[in-house]
Write an enzyme that holds these catalytic residues in place. Sequence first.
Site, PDB file in Angstrom:
ATOM      1  N   SER A 261      81.709 -12.815  24.818  1.00  0.00           N
ATOM      2  CA  SER A 261      80.651 -13.723  24.399  1.00  0.00           C
ATOM      3  C   SER A 261      80.085 -14.427  25.633  1.00  0.00           C
ATOM      4  CB  SER A 261      81.184 -14.688  23.353  1.00  0.00           C
ATOM      5  OG  SER A 261      80.133 -15.373  22.714  1.00  0.00           O
TER       6      SER A 261
ATOM      7  N   GLU B 262      78.678  -8.277  14.491  1.00  0.00           N
ATOM      8  CA  GLU B 262      78.782  -9.453  15.353  1.00  0.00           C
ATOM      9  C   GLU B 262      78.402 -10.749  14.634  1.00  0.00           C
ATOM     10  OE1 GLU B 262      79.738 -10.000  18.441  1.00  0.00           O
ATOM     11  OE2 GLU B 262      79.874  -8.047  19.420  1.00  0.00           O
TER      12      GLU B 262
ATOM     13  N   HIS C   4      82.109 -11.161  15.269  1.00  0.00           N
ATOM     14  CA  HIS C   4      82.080 -11.632  16.656  1.00  0.00           C
ATOM     15  C   HIS C   4      83.436 -12.201  17.066  1.00  0.00           C
ATOM     16  CE1 HIS C   4      80.144 -13.065  20.289  1.00  0.00           C
ATOM     17  NE2 HIS C   4      80.580 -14.303  20.073  1.00  0.00           N
TER      18      HIS C   4
END
Length: 510
Positions: A213, A334, A420
Amino acid sequence: MPFTSLLVAAALMMTPAGTFEEKPRADVSGGMLIGRAAHGVASFKAIPYAAPPVGPLRWRAPQPAQSWSGARDSGEVGAICIQPPSNGDPGVGPLPMSEDCLTLNVWTPQGRRTEPLPVMVWIHGGGYNNGSGTAALYDGTNLARRGVVVVTINYRLGRLGFFDHPALAAGRTPGEPAANYGLMDQIAALEWVRDNAAAFGGDPANVTIFGESAGGAAVTQLMVAPSARGLFHRAVVQSGMGRQRSAALALDRPGRPSAQTMGLGWARGAGLPAGATAEDLRAVPAERLLNPMPAFYSDNLIVDGVVLTEDVVEGFAAGRQAPVPLILGANSAEFWWIRPSDAGAYGRTDDAMTEAEHDALLAAYGGPEAYDQHVVSDLVFNEPARRLARLHAAAGHPTWMYRFDVVPESNPEPSGGATHASERPYVFDNLHTVGRPMGDRDARAATVMAEYWTTFAAAGDPNGEGRPPWPEFGAGRDRLLEFSNDGPVAGPIPNAARLDLIEAFYERIR
């Protein structure tokens, strides 16, 4: 001797003889460290890699850490950097917060070795607003047992890590780096690793940076940051975006927001006078800098002209990125919960589309329901990852792509795939930190991911005996490795047609 060193020395003198005899030691640039050993791995925690960025050092480039005399006990993690409430990562919540947080943690296998070990430096995510290298999720024991040295770092976050204001600019010398203090911290940590890896059996000439991320975005930023060149030799980007546009430092980049203008806006909102000085800003309690929380797409991404001279995709397109082997990829679902109509940093990402572009994409997704569930993930993660992979491979650098689609049976989310950040406990082989039952297929996935990652760190190629081949990306070979519930499977990039439409949209608006 500094007061803290006096305390350490006094504590050691008061410790019964022999307490540290069986504990591992490491002699680093700051002095002697006393670590801990478990499961065949030695660990050293809360090692300062830079001076505390407090008082006059707030919003300054990281300065060298002060040395200590005697032995420093490195058995416990240090404070996490100032941040909003925990994002849920295991091991973050109970820890104290402090501006004095520029520390790192090291895990290294014990026993004799005939040659230096690869080093893997983890950069945590959290939108550049929260997170920590000290989270239990990132414990490096299970990776280190595979023959690597693992390093996790803390770096300044939010407005303490990414911020500028005209009053700060007035006190800087010409050419002094500014605004990207969190990124400067990451570079300072890599310099510390270069200088000290050998103390833990690591090879300073074989360093892999990997992150997820915001940490993945940091990896790509480090790949185009001139001052980071040569500090790492392989890179792994997990859900690291790639198309993001940064703010400029001042009003000298048409079409971009200005970090200094945003800093003025924050100061007004915080009740500071119009003529606030740098001293006034540095006197503000850190907790007041958390409200409002910066958005990752604006305040926390800054082209300052020194540390970062251009956006990531621009650097890759010009071939100016680090010429190192690269793994990059994303997860299958995600941001499944974010709709393109949502307000915020990641919603509204399709607002610049023409009606024809929107209609073509809607058809490619098969209707509005699938479009709403997947287009943000494709716009933010999947197409940008493919774009960077194509550019890196076209420049002649070894490149591999992946897609993570392992979903445990205990998954409580109606995501239809891997959400995610869900790949992290598999990469670290730390499934026990997830907090819910994980099955045999999860254990197999964690084993194989950890082995691909550590093999890549050792050799610059993730392939090895006993695992399905991972095809190299490039030269018209848009192929990746999908980590599925049935194991790794090589194949073409899924949903290529809709990614092609998104690529055309991005190329039109750049």
